[in-house]
Design a protein around this motif. Structure first.
Motif, PDB file in Angstrom:
ATOM      1  N   ARG B  51       0.974  -1.176  -0.254  1.00  0.00           N
ATOM      2  CA  ARG B  51      -0.020   0.279  -0.050  1.00  0.00           C
ATOM      3  C   ARG B  51       0.806   1.422  -0.278  1.00  0.00           C
ATOM      4  O   ARG B  51       0.731   2.233  -0.911  1.00  0.00           O
ATOM      5  CB  ARG B  51      -0.800   0.306   1.112  1.00  0.00           C
ATOM      6  CG  ARG B  51      -1.966   1.297   1.472  1.00  0.00           C
ATOM      7  CD  ARG B  51      -3.416   1.434   2.486  1.00  0.00           C
ATOM      8  NE  ARG B  51      -3.499   0.133   2.261  1.00  0.00           N
ATOM      9  CZ  ARG B  51      -3.923  -0.867   3.142  1.00  0.00           C
ATOM     10  NH1 ARG B  51      -2.778  -1.060   3.810  1.00  0.00           N
ATOM     11  NH2 ARG B  51      -4.608  -2.165   2.765  1.00  0.00           N
ATOM     12  N   ASN B  52       1.963   1.321   0.557  1.00  0.00           N
ATOM     13  CA  ASN B  52       3.212   2.715   0.880  1.00  0.00           C
ATOM     14  C   ASN B  52       3.073   2.674  -0.308  1.00  0.00           C
ATOM     15  O   ASN B  52       3.777   4.268  -1.024  1.00  0.00           O
ATOM     16  CB  ASN B  52       3.810   2.459   1.578  1.00  0.00           C
ATOM     17  CG  ASN B  52       3.352   2.683   3.328  1.00  0.00           C
ATOM     18  OD1 ASN B  52       2.376   2.748   3.616  1.00  0.00           O
ATOM     19  ND2 ASN B  52       4.464   1.821   4.305  1.00  0.00           N
ATOM     20  N   LEU B  53       3.609   1.339  -0.707  1.00  0.00           N
ATOM     21  CA  LEU B  53       4.545   1.859  -2.571  1.00  0.00           C
ATOM     22  C   LEU B  53       3.529   2.242  -3.517  1.00  0.00           C
ATOM     23  O   LEU B  53       4.109   3.209  -4.471  1.00  0.00           O
ATOM     24  CB  LEU B  53       4.357   0.076  -2.934  1.00  0.00           C
ATOM     25  CG  LEU B  53       5.380  -0.212  -4.902  1.00  0.00           C
ATOM     26  CD1 LEU B  53       6.437  -1.400  -4.746  1.00  0.00           C
ATOM     27  CD2 LEU B  53       4.515  -0.927  -5.240  1.00  0.00           C
ATOM     28  N   ILE B  55       0.468   4.061  -2.973  1.00  0.00           N
ATOM     29  CA  ILE B  55       0.098   5.619  -2.703  1.00  0.00           C
ATOM     30  C   ILE B  55       1.302   6.904  -2.253  1.00  0.00           C
ATOM     31  O   ILE B  55       0.718   7.143  -3.314  1.00  0.00           O
ATOM     32  CB  ILE B  55      -0.757   5.364  -0.468  1.00  0.00           C
ATOM     33  CG1 ILE B  55      -1.509   5.021  -1.328  1.00  0.00           C
ATOM     34  CG2 ILE B  55      -0.745   7.331  -0.912  1.00  0.00           C
ATOM     35  CD1 ILE B  55      -1.901   4.895   0.697  1.00  0.00           C
ATOM     36  N   TYR B  56       2.439   6.449  -1.472  1.00  0.00           N
ATOM     37  CA  TYR B  56       3.259   6.854  -1.827  1.00  0.00           C
ATOM     38  C   TYR B  56       4.339   6.884  -2.592  1.00  0.00           C
ATOM     39  O   TYR B  56       5.571   8.053  -3.274  1.00  0.00           O
ATOM     40  CB  TYR B  56       4.528   7.142  -0.509  1.00  0.00           C
ATOM     41  CG  TYR B  56       3.527   6.786   0.513  1.00  0.00           C
ATOM     42  CD1 TYR B  56       3.002   8.722   1.107  1.00  0.00           C
ATOM     43  CD2 TYR B  56       3.168   6.170   1.533  1.00  0.00           C
ATOM     44  CE1 TYR B  56       1.528   8.455   1.639  1.00  0.00           C
ATOM     45  CE2 TYR B  56       2.039   6.280   2.555  1.00  0.00           C
ATOM     46  CZ  TYR B  56       1.152   7.620   3.139  1.00  0.00           C
ATOM     47  OH  TYR B  56       0.557   7.537   3.693  1.00  0.00           O
ATOM     48  N   GLY B  57       4.693   6.153  -3.186  1.00  0.00           N
ATOM     49  CA  GLY B  57       5.696   5.493  -4.168  1.00  0.00           C
ATOM     50  C   GLY B  57       5.157   5.413  -5.648  1.00  0.00           C
ATOM     51  O   GLY B  57       5.802   5.450  -6.957  1.00  0.00           O
ATOM     52  N   TYR B  97       3.946   8.327  13.379  1.00  0.00           N
ATOM     53  CA  TYR B  97       4.764   9.168  12.341  1.00  0.00           C
ATOM     54  C   TYR B  97       3.579   8.662  10.914  1.00  0.00           C
ATOM     55  O   TYR B  97       4.342   8.030  10.062  1.00  0.00           O
ATOM     56  CB  TYR B  97       5.723   9.343  11.856  1.00  0.00           C
ATOM     57  CG  TYR B  97       6.385  10.398  10.229  1.00  0.00           C
ATOM     58  CD1 TYR B  97       5.904  11.895  10.615  1.00  0.00           C
ATOM     59  CD2 TYR B  97       6.323   9.578   9.442  1.00  0.00           C
ATOM     60  CE1 TYR B  97       6.166  12.833   9.756  1.00  0.00           C
ATOM     61  CE2 TYR B  97       6.922  10.653   8.445  1.00  0.00           C
ATOM     62  CZ  TYR B  97       6.663  12.086   8.827  1.00  0.00           C
ATOM     63  OH  TYR B  97       7.245  13.340   7.705  1.00  0.00           O
ATOM     64  N   THR B  98       2.951   9.754  10.004  1.00  0.00           N
ATOM     65  CA  THR B  98       2.689   9.907   8.396  1.00  0.00           C
ATOM     66  C   THR B  98       2.413  11.544   8.178  1.00  0.00           C
ATOM     67  O   THR B  98       2.323  12.302   8.901  1.00  0.00           O
ATOM     68  CB  THR B  98       1.110   9.802   8.815  1.00  0.00           C
ATOM     69  OG1 THR B  98       0.248   9.578   7.273  1.00  0.00           O
ATOM     70  CG2 THR B  98       0.386  10.096   9.922  1.00  0.00           C
ATOM     71  N   SER B  99       2.953  10.879   6.521  1.00  0.00           N
ATOM     72  CA  SER B  99       2.679  12.193   6.198  1.00  0.00           C
ATOM     73  C   SER B  99       1.502  12.201   5.492  1.00  0.00           C
ATOM     74  O   SER B  99       1.275  13.383   4.706  1.00  0.00           O
ATOM     75  CB  SER B  99       4.639  12.140   5.146  1.00  0.00           C
ATOM     76  OG  SER B  99       3.578  11.626   3.962  1.00  0.00           O
ATOM     77  N   GLY B 100       0.820  11.357   5.294  1.00  0.00           N
ATOM     78  CA  GLY B 100      -0.597  11.347   4.687  1.00  0.00           C
ATOM     79  C   GLY B 100      -1.377  11.671   5.802  1.00  0.00           C
ATOM     80  O   GLY B 100      -1.786  12.301   6.766  1.00  0.00           O
ATOM     81  N   GLY B 104       0.520   5.982  10.854  1.00  0.00           N
ATOM     82  CA  GLY B 104       1.928   5.830  10.486  1.00  0.00           C
ATOM     83  C   GLY B 104       2.145   4.234  11.272  1.00  0.00           C
ATOM     84  O   GLY B 104       3.270   4.656  12.165  1.00  0.00           O
ATOM     85  N   LEU B 105       1.408   3.803  11.345  1.00  0.00           N
ATOM     86  CA  LEU B 105       2.223   2.071  11.543  1.00  0.00           C
ATOM     87  C   LEU B 105       2.709   1.292  10.425  1.00  0.00           C
ATOM     88  O   LEU B 105       3.194   0.775  11.401  1.00  0.00           O
ATOM     89  CB  LEU B 105       1.021   1.325  12.347  1.00  0.00           C
ATOM     90  CG  LEU B 105       0.282   1.717  13.273  1.00  0.00           C
ATOM     91  CD1 LEU B 105      -1.062   1.594  14.507  1.00  0.00           C
ATOM     92  CD2 LEU B 105       1.288   2.424  14.845  1.00  0.00           C
ATOM     93  N   GLY B 106       1.919   1.619   9.554  1.00  0.00           N
ATOM     94  CA  GLY B 106       2.950   0.436   7.501  1.00  0.00           C
ATOM     95  C   GLY B 106       4.331  -0.098   8.163  1.00  0.00           C
ATOM     96  O   GLY B 106       4.813  -1.202   8.701  1.00  0.00           O
TER      97      GLY B 106
HETATM   98  N1  ATP Z   1       6.981   3.451  -0.387  1.00  0.00           N
HETATM   99  C1  ATP Z   1       7.303   4.787   0.397  1.00  0.00           C
HETATM  100  N2  ATP Z   1       7.827   5.999  -0.556  1.00  0.00           N
HETATM  101  C2  ATP Z   1       7.903   7.412   0.304  1.00  0.00           C
HETATM  102  N3  ATP Z   1       7.723   7.966   1.235  1.00  0.00           N
HETATM  103  C3  ATP Z   1       7.429   6.534   2.070  1.00  0.00           C
HETATM  104  C4  ATP Z   1       7.048   5.087   1.692  1.00  0.00           C
HETATM  105  N4  ATP Z   1       6.712   3.899   2.590  1.00  0.00           N
HETATM  106  C5  ATP Z   1       6.297   4.985   3.825  1.00  0.00           C
HETATM  107  N5  ATP Z   1       6.950   6.458   3.191  1.00  0.00           N
HETATM  108  C6  ATP Z   1       6.639   7.476   4.087  1.00  0.00           C
HETATM  109  O1  ATP Z   1       6.768   7.334   5.422  1.00  0.00           O
HETATM  110  C7  ATP Z   1       5.497   7.641   6.270  1.00  0.00           C
HETATM  111  C8  ATP Z   1       5.043   6.436   7.424  1.00  0.00           C
HETATM  112  O2  ATP Z   1       4.755   5.803   6.906  1.00  0.00           O
HETATM  113  P1  ATP Z   1       3.309   4.195   7.083  1.00  0.00           P
HETATM  114  O3  ATP Z   1       3.278   3.219   6.553  1.00  0.00           O
HETATM  115  O4  ATP Z   1       4.653   4.023   8.780  1.00  0.00           O
HETATM  116  O5  ATP Z   1       2.270   5.344   7.738  1.00  0.00           O
HETATM  117  P2  ATP Z   1       1.187   5.441   6.807  1.00  0.00           P
HETATM  118  O6  ATP Z   1       0.824   4.941   5.437  1.00  0.00           O
HETATM  119  O7  ATP Z   1       1.098   7.205   6.680  1.00  0.00           O
HETATM  120  O8  ATP Z   1       0.166   5.422   7.323  1.00  0.00           O
HETATM  121  P3  ATP Z   1      -0.186   3.426   8.298  1.00  0.00           P
HETATM  122  O9  ATP Z   1       0.344   2.893   7.239  1.00  0.00           O
HETATM  123  O10 ATP Z   1      -0.558   3.510   9.397  1.00  0.00           O
HETATM  124  O11 ATP Z   1      -1.773   3.653   7.435  1.00  0.00           O
HETATM  125  C9  ATP Z   1       4.187   7.463   5.452  1.00  0.00           C
HETATM  126  O12 ATP Z   1       3.856   8.686   5.567  1.00  0.00           O
HETATM  127  C10 ATP Z   1       5.710   8.272   3.716  1.00  0.00           C
HETATM  128  O13 ATP Z   1       5.880   9.780   4.417  1.00  0.00           O
END
Ligand code: ATP
Ligand code: MG
Lengths: 133, 135
Positions: B51-53, B55-57, B97-100, B104-106
């Motif tokens: 999901r991170n990959l 959403i953020y990537g 910590y989350t930027s979205g 911030g648990l993932g």
């Molecule tokens: N693949 C990525 N590319 C860029 N930034 C990332 C990536 N994965 C994580 N991050 C950054 O790391 C932060 C923390 O990630 P994490 O998964 O812990 O929390 P989250 O995705 O914000 O919330 P949650 O997973 O609990 O729904 C993200 O908010 C984002 O800023």
């Protein structure tokens, strides 16, 4: 679009999650439940997750949102049947499900819902009797 | 040195693919007979990272590997995106910590759920994460 069915049983809404939910499906369920609580004036929501093989942060957040929304709308809610492996994993993931009521199975979940509702409608007097408020 | 017994590559470019990743990780975990708890842990970690990959990537590639090292077998999953990268890795790993709009648990959670966790990321260089769970 596919959705998870919501059954109405008296004052309660029942949901059984039987698929590996993608995120949009979880969001749709959250919206559908909110609408249905409002339209049916349901007093409680029971969500059976016994077939769910994982609960990640997204689904965890959905369960939390449903319980908050139910509360705001004056309904109780309970999540039942979480598999032990899922519970262990949730704790290690760091998800606390604060505010979410859980029960072992549907029967215990229904009992819990009834108690939540009684607590809303009745008030325990000092002599141990319940009075309707 | 670990021997690669099998590998599988998956594209992650839409939400449905997170489910595909979970199912593929499950299949491999079952194949090496990981315990139910260990299966659940690595699938959950993979779900968070996929999901991170996405959403953020902005999407990317997931490679699953079935490994043997001596008497033990393991499932390893690589997540690679060419997105913006993570500026402060320590901060990103911190619970809460989350930027979205997440919890911030993932990232921190995924790290706790596996035996090996390797994260390489820098601004403009994308994010590469590898997790391994051994039996
Ligand atoms: N693949 C990525 N590319 C860029 N930034 C990332 C990536 N994965 C994580 N991050 C950054 O790391 C932060 C923390 O990630 P994490 O998964 O812990 O929390 P989250 O995705 O914000 O919330 P949650 O997973 O609990 O729904 C993200 O908010 C984002 O800023
Ligand atoms: Mg995340």
């Amino acid at each position: 679009m596919d959705r998870i069915p919501i059954l109405t049983m008296g004052h309660f809404l029942l949901v059984t999650i039987q698929v590996d939910m993608h995120d949009q499906l979880a969001l749709t369920l959250q919206d559908d439940l909110t609408n249905k609580i409002t339209s049916t004036l349901a007093k409680g929501v029971l969500i059976d997750i016994s077939s769910l093989e994982i609960v990640d942060s997204f689904i965890g957040r959905m369960l939390g949102n449903i319980s908050s929304m139910a509360r705001v709308l004056g309904a109780g809610s309970v999540v039942v049947g979480m598999q032990p492996a899922v519970a262990i994993t949730l704790v290690e993931l760091g998800l606390s499900l604060t505010g979410v009521y859980t029960a072992l199975d549907v029967e215990k979940g229904m009992q819990l819902l009834r108690r939540q509702i009684d607590a809303d409608f009745y008030h325990l007097t000092t002599d141990g009797n319940f009075v309707e408020i | 040195m670990a021997t690669l017994l099998k590998s599988e590559k998956l594209e992650v470019s839409e939400e449905q693919h997170i489910v595909t990743v979970r199912q593929a990780v499950r299949r491999m975990s079952v194949e090496i007979k990981l315990s139910l708890v260990d299966q659940t842990k690595i699938i959950t970690a993979a779900s968070e990272l996929a999901r991170n990959l996405l959403i953020y990537g902005g999407g990317g590639e997931v490679v699953l590997e079935l490994l043997r090292e001596g008497v033990r077998q393991g499932v390893r999953v690589h997540f690679a995106d060419e997105g913006p990268g993570i500026e402060n890795i320590e901060l990103a790993l911190r619970d809460g910590y989350t930027s979205g709009g997440g919890m911030g648990l993932g990232l921190g959670g995924a790290k706790r759920l596996v035996n090996e966790f390797d994260l390489v990321s820098a601004p403009g260089k994308g994010t590469h994460i590898t997790i391994t769970r051994w039996k």
